[in-house]
Design a protein around this motif. Sequence first.
Motif, PDB file in Angstrom:
ATOM      1  N   ILE A   1      28.955  -6.245  59.718  1.00  0.00           N
ATOM      2  CA  ILE A   1      28.074  -7.355  60.086  1.00  0.00           C
ATOM      3  C   ILE A   1      27.543  -7.146  61.494  1.00  0.00           C
ATOM      4  O   ILE A   1      26.362  -7.371  61.774  1.00  0.00           O
ATOM      5  CB  ILE A   1      28.827  -8.695  59.995  1.00  0.00           C
ATOM      6  N   ARG A   2      28.402  -6.686  62.397  1.00  0.00           N
ATOM      7  CA  ARG A   2      27.980  -6.440  63.773  1.00  0.00           C
ATOM      8  C   ARG A   2      26.882  -5.376  63.827  1.00  0.00           C
ATOM      9  O   ARG A   2      25.924  -5.493  64.590  1.00  0.00           O
ATOM     10  CB  ARG A   2      29.179  -6.007  64.613  1.00  0.00           C
ATOM     11  N   LEU A   3      27.013  -4.357  63.001  1.00  0.00           N
ATOM     12  CA  LEU A   3      25.987  -3.311  62.941  1.00  0.00           C
ATOM     13  C   LEU A   3      24.654  -3.881  62.483  1.00  0.00           C
ATOM     14  O   LEU A   3      23.599  -3.545  63.018  1.00  0.00           O
ATOM     15  CB  LEU A   3      26.437  -2.193  62.000  1.00  0.00           C
ATOM     16  N   HIS A   4      24.698  -4.766  61.503  1.00  0.00           N
ATOM     17  CA  HIS A   4      23.464  -5.407  61.033  1.00  0.00           C
ATOM     18  C   HIS A   4      22.851  -6.275  62.125  1.00  0.00           C
ATOM     19  O   HIS A   4      21.617  -6.356  62.251  1.00  0.00           O
ATOM     20  CB  HIS A   4      23.753  -6.244  59.791  1.00  0.00           C
ATOM     21  N   LEU A   5      23.698  -6.921  62.910  1.00  0.00           N
ATOM     22  CA  LEU A   5      23.202  -7.760  64.003  1.00  0.00           C
ATOM     23  C   LEU A   5      22.497  -6.915  65.068  1.00  0.00           C
ATOM     24  O   LEU A   5      21.514  -7.359  65.671  1.00  0.00           O
ATOM     25  CB  LEU A   5      24.355  -8.548  64.631  1.00  0.00           C
ATOM     26  N   ILE A   6      23.019  -5.722  65.299  1.00  0.00           N
ATOM     27  CA  ILE A   6      22.369  -4.822  66.255  1.00  0.00           C
ATOM     28  C   ILE A   6      20.974  -4.471  65.769  1.00  0.00           C
ATOM     29  O   ILE A   6      20.004  -4.473  66.544  1.00  0.00           O
ATOM     30  CB  ILE A   6      23.211  -3.550  66.461  1.00  0.00           C
ATOM     31  N   VAL A   7      20.855  -4.173  64.490  1.00  0.00           N
ATOM     32  CA  VAL A   7      19.545  -3.868  63.913  1.00  0.00           C
ATOM     33  C   VAL A   7      18.616  -5.056  64.080  1.00  0.00           C
ATOM     34  O   VAL A   7      17.473  -4.922  64.539  1.00  0.00           O
ATOM     35  CB  VAL A   7      19.678  -3.489  62.426  1.00  0.00           C
ATOM     36  N   GLU A   8      19.089  -6.244  63.707  1.00  0.00           N
ATOM     37  CA  GLU A   8      18.256  -7.448  63.789  1.00  0.00           C
ATOM     38  C   GLU A   8      17.762  -7.701  65.200  1.00  0.00           C
ATOM     39  O   GLU A   8      16.612  -8.124  65.397  1.00  0.00           O
ATOM     40  CB  GLU A   8      19.046  -8.650  63.293  1.00  0.00           C
TER      41      GLU A   8
END
Length: 203
Positions: free
Chosen positions: A85-92
Amino acid sequence: MPKVGMEPLRRQQLIDATLSSISEHGLQNTTIVTISRIAGMSSGIISHYFGGKRELIEATVSYLLEQLLQSFLERITQENPAPQIRLHLIVESNFTEFQRSVLATKTWLSFWAKAMHDPAMARLQSINSKRLYSNLLFSFRELLEPEAAANAAKQTAAMIDGFWLRSALSDNPEQEFIAAELLCKTFINDVIKQERFNASNQI
């Protein structure tokens, strides 16, 4: 006598005006005059708060970098979210509405071009690149073996930067940015799935 709290407001107004000037005139043709005209202030205000155009440009780029960080922090709604989830937040955080805006995209593109020849801008670019890689690596390390995590972080950082650039330069940037964000997230999911599959087959 200036009002209390006026300096942060004036500084932000000048940064906003710089973004607008770069968007309208380009970095090369952005001057103290174009910035002060857009801000509706005298050119002397820029010298008072920043020292000159160079310092104001650097402050504007630093503002863009800060927006990247703040958008990531704002997306963390719980302590220690799952690594994926943290990785997706970085992308966002790299594809927010602000980072996709004309003001931001034109400034980023101008900044990257100038960073090739300007040590101060190159330093800011280095900070930006290292921060992105470090944040990605931190999360990937919780999911993958060290070497695989480092490779995944490098690949994801390159995808984020590359897709952002392609989207900013496309004829239909809004749709391209949406697709780019999804592709980056899909890549992260696929890397994690593949590495877990490889690890299970080695047992």
